[in-house]
Design a protein around this motif. Structure first.
Motif, PDB file in Angstrom:
ATOM      1  N   GLY A 265       0.806  -1.207   0.000  1.00 14.88           N
ATOM      2  CA  GLY A 265       0.000   0.000   0.000  1.00 14.88           C
ATOM      3  C   GLY A 265       0.843   1.262   0.000  1.00 14.88           C
ATOM      4  N   ILE A 266       0.198   2.401   0.213  1.00 19.57           N
ATOM      5  CA  ILE A 266       0.874   3.701   0.247  1.00 19.57           C
ATOM      6  C   ILE A 266       0.492   4.404   1.545  1.00 19.57           C
ATOM      7  CG2 ILE A 266       1.054   5.975  -0.830  1.00 19.57           C
ATOM      8  CD1 ILE A 266       0.403   4.676  -3.493  1.00 19.57           C
ATOM      9  N   GLU A 267       1.477   4.913   2.258  1.00 14.68           N
ATOM     10  CA  GLU A 267       1.233   5.684   3.472  1.00 14.68           C
ATOM     11  C   GLU A 267       1.955   7.016   3.348  1.00 14.68           C
ATOM     12  OE1 GLU A 267       2.239   5.395   8.221  1.00 14.68           O
ATOM     13  OE2 GLU A 267       1.540   3.579   7.171  1.00 14.68           O
ATOM     14  N   ALA A 268       1.208   8.114   3.443  1.00 16.74           N
ATOM     15  CA  ALA A 268       1.812   9.430   3.247  1.00 16.74           C
ATOM     16  C   ALA A 268       0.925  10.502   3.850  1.00 16.74           C
ATOM     17  CB  ALA A 268       2.020   9.703   1.752  1.00 16.74           C
ATOM     18  N   GLU A 269       1.489  11.695   3.972  1.00 15.00           N
ATOM     19  CA  GLU A 269       0.732  12.850   4.443  1.00 15.00           C
ATOM     20  C   GLU A 269      -0.312  13.234   3.402  1.00 15.00           C
ATOM     21  OE1 GLU A 269       1.491  17.549   5.663  1.00 15.00           O
ATOM     22  OE2 GLU A 269       3.172  16.204   5.223  1.00 15.00           O
ATOM     23  N   VAL A 270      -1.437  13.758   3.880  1.00 13.89           N
ATOM     24  CA  VAL A 270      -2.531  14.149   2.994  1.00 13.89           C
ATOM     25  C   VAL A 270      -2.519  15.655   2.781  1.00 13.89           C
ATOM     26  CG1 VAL A 270      -5.034  14.229   2.695  1.00 13.89           C
ATOM     27  CG2 VAL A 270      -3.954  12.203   3.681  1.00 13.89           C
ATOM     28  N   ILE A 271      -2.597  16.058   1.525  1.00 16.32           N
ATOM     29  CA  ILE A 271      -2.740  17.465   1.159  1.00 16.32           C
ATOM     30  C   ILE A 271      -4.158  17.657   0.624  1.00 16.32           C
ATOM     31  CG2 ILE A 271      -1.953  19.316  -0.358  1.00 16.32           C
ATOM     32  CD1 ILE A 271       0.040  18.634   1.781  1.00 16.32           C
ATOM     33  N   ALA A 272      -4.928  18.534   1.247  1.00 17.90           N
ATOM     34  CA  ALA A 272      -6.315  18.762   0.828  1.00 17.90           C
ATOM     35  C   ALA A 272      -6.400  19.994  -0.064  1.00 17.90           C
ATOM     36  CB  ALA A 272      -7.219  18.932   2.046  1.00 17.90           C
TER      37      ALA A 272
END
Length: 226
Positions: free
Chosen positions: A158-165
């Motif tokens: 999977g992918i785990e990263a900070e979210v930019i809204a």
């Protein structure tokens, strides 16, 4: 069945009339050009291609087709009875068979040809918030999602990263690349206010800090015969 036949005939008739008008206007344009260059010739009269009776009959056929709900019924059957028709799917094959049978029923000669088309199969989609404001220790918040058809699979882990809204693509394009690279972009587009008032949507959601997203397993598009 007469209405469905009228639908087919009306399409042919419309193209036929358009061609006739094109043929009628072509000699006139040529004659006008000759008159300008020579200064003496006059435009030739437009030839009569169809009689007034034939044009009236064609007009009646066209109006009958426009008043018919045949096309709407066909679209309703494809959408409601067969369902989504991704290329290479069983629903796509059923829709082809249905259209062919309907054309044969109104007297058309139909021949199906085998072609190769892209085929995408849905895998398993999971997502969750692993870090967010007010988070209880050793917990995560599951997110229910559905990947768009044709989406590419993530790595197995999977992918785990900070979210930019962001609200839209313009806002995303205005951001520096280093603020977006390596992050998950969330399009935080508000739901319809009327839907929210009726309890069918949420206008605002908190901006998350970290998200884990996993599309696994998913198969990349491949070619399949239909």
């Amino acid at each position: 069945m007469s209405l469905s036949r009228s639908t087919i005939i009306a399409i042919i008739v419309t193209l036929w009339i358009a061609r006739a008008w094109a043929q009628q206007s072509a000699p006139e344009a040529t004659s006008t050009s000759s008159a300008i260059s020579a200064g003496t010739a006059s435009p030739s009269p437009t030839p009569v291609v169809f009689s007034s009776q034939t044009l009236a009959e064609l007009k009646r056929l066209q109006q009958a087709a426009l008043r018919s709900d045949y096309a709407y019924k066909q679209v309703a059957h494809l959408a409601n009875n067969i369902g989504p028709r991704l290329s290479g799917s069983s629903q796509a094959a059923k829709s082809i068979e249905y259209v062919a049978s309907e054309l044969k029923a109104i007297g058309c000669e139909v021949q199906l040809e085998k072609v190769m088309v892209p085929h995408w199969m849905r895998g398993e989609e999971t997502a969750g918030l692993v870090e967010f404001p007010g988070q209880a220790q050793s917990t995560m918040q599951k997110i229910v999602l559905c990947a768009l058809g044709g989406s590419v699979a993530t790595p197995p882990e999977g992918i785990e990263a900070e979210v930019i809204a962001v609200r839209n693509f313009d806002e995303l394009k205005s951001m520096p690349r280093d603020k977006v690279a390596g992050k998950i972009v969330l399009f935080n587009y508000p739901f319809d206010k009327q839907m929210a008032a009726e309890g069918r949507g949420i206008l605002d959601r908190p901006i998350t800090q970290m998200m884990h997203r996993k599309f696994q397993p998913a198969q990349l598009p491949q070619r399949t015969p239909i």
